[in-house]
Enzyme design. Structure first.
Site, PDB file in Angstrom:
ATOM      1  N   CYS A  63     -28.184   1.895  36.290  1.00 17.02           N
ATOM      2  CA  CYS A  63     -27.339   2.400  35.202  1.00 17.02           C
ATOM      3  C   CYS A  63     -25.887   2.366  35.668  1.00 17.02           C
ATOM      4  CB  CYS A  63     -27.716   3.836  34.828  1.00 17.02           C
ATOM      5  SG  CYS A  63     -29.399   4.051  34.246  1.00 17.02           S
TER       6      CYS A  63
ATOM      7  N   CYS B 112     -28.297  11.549  36.607  1.00 18.62           N
ATOM      8  CA  CYS B 112     -29.225  11.074  37.637  1.00 18.62           C
ATOM      9  C   CYS B 112     -28.602  11.215  39.017  1.00 18.62           C
ATOM     10  CB  CYS B 112     -29.598   9.612  37.375  1.00 18.62           C
ATOM     11  SG  CYS B 112     -30.719   8.923  38.618  1.00 18.62           S
TER      12      CYS B 112
ATOM     13  N   GLN C 130     -39.984  -7.256  24.743  1.00 22.98           N
ATOM     14  CA  GLN C 130     -38.687  -6.594  24.795  1.00 22.98           C
ATOM     15  C   GLN C 130     -38.818  -5.243  25.501  1.00 22.98           C
ATOM     16  OE1 GLN C 130     -35.612  -7.317  24.148  1.00 22.98           O
ATOM     17  NE2 GLN C 130     -35.635  -9.099  22.795  1.00 22.98           N
TER      18      GLN C 130
ATOM     19  N   CYS D 128     -36.491   8.612  38.064  1.00 23.74           N
ATOM     20  CA  CYS D 128     -35.760   7.608  37.298  1.00 23.74           C
ATOM     21  C   CYS D 128     -35.814   7.984  35.822  1.00 23.74           C
ATOM     22  CB  CYS D 128     -36.367   6.219  37.513  1.00 23.74           C
ATOM     23  SG  CYS D 128     -35.500   4.927  36.593  1.00 23.74           S
TER      24      CYS D 128
ATOM     25  N   TYR E  31     -37.581 -20.362  21.242  1.00 21.36           N
ATOM     26  CA  TYR E  31     -37.698 -19.431  22.365  1.00 21.36           C
ATOM     27  C   TYR E  31     -38.536 -18.238  21.920  1.00 21.36           C
ATOM     28  CZ  TYR E  31     -33.604 -22.260  23.568  1.00 21.36           C
ATOM     29  OH  TYR E  31     -32.738 -23.311  23.788  1.00 21.36           O
TER      30      TYR E  31
ATOM     31  N   GLU F 131     -41.797 -22.474  22.743  1.00 20.61           N
ATOM     32  CA  GLU F 131     -41.491 -21.692  23.951  1.00 20.61           C
ATOM     33  C   GLU F 131     -41.825 -22.517  25.186  1.00 20.61           C
ATOM     34  OE1 GLU F 131     -40.841 -19.205  26.974  1.00 20.61           O
ATOM     35  OE2 GLU F 131     -40.238 -18.690  24.925  1.00 20.61           O
TER      36      GLU F 131
ATOM     37  N   CYS G 208     -27.726   3.386  42.975  1.00 23.06           N
ATOM     38  CA  CYS G 208     -28.846   2.598  42.487  1.00 23.06           C
ATOM     39  C   CYS G 208     -28.403   1.308  41.800  1.00 23.06           C
ATOM     40  CB  CYS G 208     -29.684   3.451  41.528  1.00 23.06           C
ATOM     41  SG  CYS G 208     -30.821   2.533  40.496  1.00 23.06           S
TER      42      CYS G 208
ATOM     43  N   ASP H 252     -33.715 -17.197  19.826  1.00 24.34           N
ATOM     44  CA  ASP H 252     -33.521 -16.050  20.712  1.00 24.34           C
ATOM     45  C   ASP H 252     -33.621 -16.530  22.160  1.00 24.34           C
ATOM     46  OD1 ASP H 252     -33.351 -13.578  21.906  1.00 24.34           O
ATOM     47  OD2 ASP H 252     -35.249 -12.812  21.135  1.00 24.34           O
TER      48      ASP H 252
ATOM     49  N   CYS I 131     -28.916 -12.035  24.029  1.00 20.12           N
ATOM     50  CA  CYS I 131     -28.717 -10.943  24.980  1.00 20.12           C
ATOM     51  C   CYS I 131     -27.457 -11.172  25.803  1.00 20.12           C
ATOM     52  CB  CYS I 131     -29.935 -10.804  25.901  1.00 20.12           C
ATOM     53  SG  CYS I 131     -30.297 -12.295  26.862  1.00 20.12           S
TER      54      CYS I 131
END
Length: 468
Positions: free
Chosen positions: A84, A75, A299, A176, A328, A349, A81, A398, A425
């Site tokens: 990434c 890229c 997701q 992108c 969650y 949630e 940016c 989660d 995550c």
């Protein structure tokens, strides 16, 4: 940082390994040196930008040797940016470092016995894998050092991403590699239309301007949602923008806009207008349909989300007669995904709108053994709630990056469900919670899943079993 240390240049620093948050590590005079945008094996000169008694941070200003593991970034925006961080590192090595990140966090924070961390599940798609991107309009385009030094005048209106750590500077994105479909075409066409028609780009400092934000969402079924945020209620200009998008891109199945004059770009408390098409798009997973509205969470990597949920379901080892608590739950994706293998699934949630989506997704798919509740997890998961429902045989949790509130962890210890499947995550906060759960649970399986190639982020799934 002392004046003596600031702007000090360390020469010929060997970059040894990757640490947390994608930064790399070298050592100088007994201190750890964190450096961005380098790779293990690089030998660089580093200008120090921050220093403490035990570590320093800096930027590479000269490369003497390049790592054998380096590859050419694909890229043109890479390095500026910030979307990434690892395009310069080959993907196999990225996966190795992500798995190691999980292992390091568990050893450093969890401090409970863990089995061998299973091989990381890589993403088949390493480009164009995202189903959602947010682009920002700005009248203050980021200028390169070369542009500034040239003394020339440049176009300052931009549509792209925020420069890392600079809230008011936007890099103008031409292409992108994160999102496929018509994403690049929509963004570039809208920017050109706005410039050609002298429409104002948002001034974030003064909080004025017509065009504020562009959100593009796609699905594996080929549907596309486009949301335009306007900072001013100019009906004529808004209509011109929306008619342009409708006419140029008939592929858009859900075209919406919102007028947002608040101090930030969040619109969960604002009314959205459906200009054309439907007010939602639909994703499919294993025969199930999931309706995604403009305010719905889903997701970000659709194909890899399916792989992640299969790992979670496999770790749950459901036989068909279990009561499952899905904490969650978001829009109920995991809850509905495992419902066919369980007796009952109860999802909880915080976001009320997400719970309405979860209920709707059960209804769309003819799933009748789910219950969903909205509320703060630490408040809703109490003795009264437990007394009104069957105790869980399996808990799937989660949580967001911050992990679980300690009150929630303590309730899980009291519930004593035979199995907990913890999807995270953020391996660091997951490890912190596992240290607390270690009072009654043992870790049986650990499986990292890569949802975000070219970044340092990694998802991780853990199976916990109640001690007998």
């Amino acid at each position: 940082m002392s004046r003596k240390m600031k702007n000090k240049v360390i020469t010929n620093l060997l970059i040894e390994r990757i640490a947390s948050e994608g930064k790399c590590v070298g050592h100088h005079e007994g201190k750890v040196v964190f450096v961005s945008n380098v790779a293990p094996g690089d030998v660089v000169d580093v200008r120090i930008t921050k220093g403490k008694s035990s570590f320093m941070e800096g930027e590479a200003i000269r490369f003497h040797e390049y790592s054998k593991d380096r590859i050419e970034p694909f890229c043109s925006h890479f390095g500026t940016c910030g979307g990434c961080k690892w395009q310069h590192i080959n993907y196999d090595l990225q996966k190795t470092y992500k798995r190691q990140q999980v292992l390091d966090q568990f050893q450093r924070i969890a401090k409970v016995p863990i089995p061998e961390v299973l091989p990381i599940l890589g993403s088949v798609q390493t480009q164009y894998y995202r189903n959602k991107l947010d682009f920002t309009f700005s009248n203050s385009r980021w200028l390169t050092r070369e542009e500034i030094n040239s003394g020339q005048e440049f176009e300052r209106n931009a549509l792209g991403f925020h420069i890392p750590k600079m809230f008011d500077k936007i890099i103008d994105i031409e292409h992108c590699y994160l999102q496929g479909g018509i994403s690049n075409a929509v963004r570039n066409a809208l920017r050109e239309f706005a410039r050609s028609n002298n429409l104002s780009f948002y001034d974030i400092r003064n909080q004025v301007g017509l065009l504020r934000n562009l959100i593009i969402r796609t699905t594996s079924t080929g549907q596309t949602m486009v949301i335009v945020q306007f900072g001013e209620n100019d009906h004529e200009s808004i209509s011109s923008v929306m008619e342009f998008l409708k006419g140029r891109f008939p592929e858009i199945t859900s075209l919406l806009y919102v007028i947002n004059t608040k101090g930030n770009e969040t619109f969960h408390d604002l009314e959205l207008v459906t200009f054309a098409g439907l007010p939602y798009i639909e994703e499919e997973m294993e025969g199930l349909k999931f309706r995604i509205g403009p305010k719905s969470f889903y997701q970000t990597n659709s194909e890899q989300a399916y792989e992640l949920y299969k790992v979670a379901r496999d770790f749950a080892q459901l036989k068909g007669d279990e009561v499952v608590y899905d904490l969650y739950t978001g829009t109920g994706t995991i809850a509905n995904f495992v419902a066919k293998q369980a007796s009952q699934v109860i999802g909880v949630e915080y976001v009320e709108a997400a719970i309405e989506d979860a209920k709707l997704n059960s209804q769309i798919n003819g799933i009748e053994n789910t219950l969903f509740y909205a509320g703060d997890m630490k408040d809703i998961l109490n003795d009264e709630f437990i007394s009104r429902h069957a105790k869980p045989d399996v808990i799937i949790t989660d949580p967001p990056r911050a992990g679980m509130d300690e009150k929630v962890v303590q309730m899980l210890l009291r519930l004593e469900a035979p199995t907990i499947v913890y999807v995270s995550c953020n391996p660091a906060t997951q490890a912190r919670d596992l240290a607390l759960l270690g009072e009654k649970y043992r870790v049986e399986k650990v499986k990292p899943v890569d949802m975000f190639p070219q970044t340092y982020h990694v998802e991780n799934v853990v199976r916990l079993t109640l001690n007998s």
